[in-house]
Motif scaffolding. Structure first.
Motif, PDB file in Angstrom:
ATOM      1  N   VAL A  56      41.627  47.894  36.426  1.00 52.54           N
ATOM      2  CA  VAL A  56      41.349  47.229  37.700  1.00 52.54           C
ATOM      3  C   VAL A  56      39.848  47.135  37.961  1.00 52.54           C
ATOM      4  N   VAL A  57      39.090  48.142  37.573  1.00 55.06           N
ATOM      5  CA  VAL A  57      37.633  48.057  37.734  1.00 55.06           C
ATOM      6  C   VAL A  57      37.075  46.949  36.845  1.00 55.06           C
ATOM      7  N   ALA A  58      37.604  46.803  35.627  1.00 59.02           N
ATOM      8  CA  ALA A  58      37.175  45.711  34.752  1.00 59.02           C
ATOM      9  C   ALA A  58      37.518  44.356  35.372  1.00 59.02           C
ATOM     10  N   ILE A  59      38.695  44.228  35.957  1.00 57.85           N
ATOM     11  CA  ILE A  59      39.088  42.991  36.633  1.00 57.85           C
ATOM     12  C   ILE A  59      38.185  42.728  37.833  1.00 57.85           C
ATOM     13  N   LEU A  60      37.861  43.782  38.554  1.00 57.96           N
ATOM     14  CA  LEU A  60      36.989  43.670  39.717  1.00 57.96           C
ATOM     15  C   LEU A  60      35.611  43.134  39.326  1.00 57.96           C
ATOM     16  N   VAL A  61      35.047  43.671  38.257  1.00 57.46           N
ATOM     17  CA  VAL A  61      33.736  43.205  37.801  1.00 57.46           C
ATOM     18  C   VAL A  61      33.814  41.748  37.340  1.00 57.46           C
ATOM     19  N   ALA A  62      34.829  41.420  36.533  1.00 54.40           N
ATOM     20  CA  ALA A  62      34.960  40.056  36.024  1.00 54.40           C
ATOM     21  C   ALA A  62      35.206  39.059  37.147  1.00 54.40           C
ATOM     22  N   ALA A  63      36.089  39.383  38.075  1.00 49.69           N
ATOM     23  CA  ALA A  63      36.400  38.460  39.178  1.00 49.69           C
ATOM     24  C   ALA A  63      35.216  38.304  40.124  1.00 49.69           C
ATOM     25  N   SER A  64      34.463  39.373  40.316  1.00 48.70           N
ATOM     26  CA  SER A  64      33.296  39.280  41.187  1.00 48.70           C
ATOM     27  C   SER A  64      32.240  38.352  40.588  1.00 48.70           C
ATOM     28  N   PHE A  65      32.073  38.404  39.279  1.00 52.60           N
ATOM     29  CA  PHE A  65      31.121  37.485  38.649  1.00 52.60           C
ATOM     30  C   PHE A  65      31.636  36.060  38.645  1.00 52.60           C
ATOM     31  N   GLU A  66      32.937  35.899  38.487  1.00 53.42           N
ATOM     32  CA  GLU A  66      33.501  34.544  38.451  1.00 53.42           C
ATOM     33  C   GLU A  66      33.397  33.868  39.805  1.00 53.42           C
ATOM     34  N   GLN A  67      33.684  34.598  40.879  1.00 58.48           N
ATOM     35  CA  GLN A  67      33.703  33.999  42.213  1.00 58.48           C
ATOM     36  C   GLN A  67      32.393  34.196  42.967  1.00 58.48           C
ATOM     37  N   HIS A  68      31.436  34.888  42.370  1.00 59.35           N
ATOM     38  CA  HIS A  68      30.116  35.121  42.971  1.00 59.35           C
ATOM     39  C   HIS A  68      30.194  35.837  44.307  1.00 59.35           C
ATOM     40  N   ARG A  69      31.197  36.686  44.451  1.00 60.50           N
ATOM     41  CA  ARG A  69      31.339  37.533  45.642  1.00 60.50           C
ATOM     42  C   ARG A  69      32.220  38.714  45.265  1.00 60.50           C
ATOM     43  N   PHE A  70      32.204  39.719  46.123  1.00 57.24           N
ATOM     44  CA  PHE A  70      33.014  40.910  45.885  1.00 57.24           C
ATOM     45  C   PHE A  70      34.482  40.563  46.115  1.00 57.24           C
ATOM     46  N   VAL A  71      35.328  40.878  45.166  1.00 53.47           N
ATOM     47  CA  VAL A  71      36.755  40.584  45.253  1.00 53.47           C
ATOM     48  C   VAL A  71      37.488  41.889  45.551  1.00 53.47           C
ATOM     49  N   ALA A  72      38.056  41.991  46.735  1.00 53.30           N
ATOM     50  CA  ALA A  72      38.634  43.263  47.178  1.00 53.30           C
ATOM     51  C   ALA A  72      40.130  43.388  46.908  1.00 53.30           C
ATOM     52  N   HIS A  73      40.832  42.289  46.654  1.00 52.05           N
ATOM     53  CA  HIS A  73      42.285  42.415  46.506  1.00 52.05           C
ATOM     54  C   HIS A  73      42.677  43.220  45.275  1.00 52.05           C
ATOM     55  N   SER A  74      41.836  43.264  44.251  1.00 55.75           N
ATOM     56  CA  SER A  74      42.172  44.095  43.091  1.00 55.75           C
ATOM     57  C   SER A  74      42.068  45.585  43.423  1.00 55.75           C
ATOM     58  N   LEU A  75      41.272  45.923  44.427  1.00 57.34           N
ATOM     59  CA  LEU A  75      41.234  47.319  44.868  1.00 57.34           C
ATOM     60  C   LEU A  75      42.552  47.736  45.505  1.00 57.34           C
ATOM     61  N   LEU A  76      43.206  46.816  46.200  1.00 58.40           N
ATOM     62  CA  LEU A  76      44.529  47.115  46.753  1.00 58.40           C
ATOM     63  C   LEU A  76      45.543  47.368  45.643  1.00 58.40           C
ATOM     64  N   VAL A  77      45.474  46.567  44.590  1.00 62.75           N
ATOM     65  CA  VAL A  77      46.368  46.756  43.457  1.00 62.75           C
ATOM     66  C   VAL A  77      46.144  48.136  42.844  1.00 62.75           C
TER      67      VAL A  77
END
Length: 113
Positions: A56-77
């Motif tokens: 999930v941390v890897a997904i968080l880093v990748a999604a944050s770079f893709e969307q250019h903002r912090f993505v919090a829904h993966s933290l819920l997962v």
């Protein structure tokens, strides 16, 4: 389409995915190799929690770079995975203990008859 990641972000993501795979493999081997139920359920539960966290941390880093903002829904997962895995293991162990006690009581009653 995924934009180009910086080298340091790709390295962090790759490292986290390798660590998650290691934990998942270790938990699977523990499930196969350990002798009794209680040991067998303990190893995959710990490994599942650690592997899910790294993934999930890897997904968080990748999604944050893709969307250019912090993505919090993966933290819920990750929160739900980290909470539910140990709770499920605890419930399975309690059920096994009760089943074992009931079986021992039935054996004792048969011996007394």
């Amino acid at each position: 389409m995924m934009p180009d990641l910086p080298v340091w972000a790709a390295a962090v993501i790759a490292f986290l995915l390798i660590v998650a795979g290691f934990f998942a493999l270790t938990g699977s081997l523990g499930l196969l190799r350990l002798p009794d139920f209680y040991s067998r359920i303990h190893a995959p539960t710990l490994a599942n929690t650690l592997a899910a966290f790294c993934l999930v941390v890897a997904i968080l880093v990748a999604a944050s770079f893709e969307q250019h903002r912090f993505v919090a829904h993966s933290l819920l997962v990750s929160f739900f995975l980290i909470i539910t895995s140990p709770v499920t293991a605890m419930l399975l162990m309690r059920a096994a203990i009760k089943r074992q006690l009931r079986h021992e009581l039935e054996e004792k009653n048969k011996a007394l008859k």
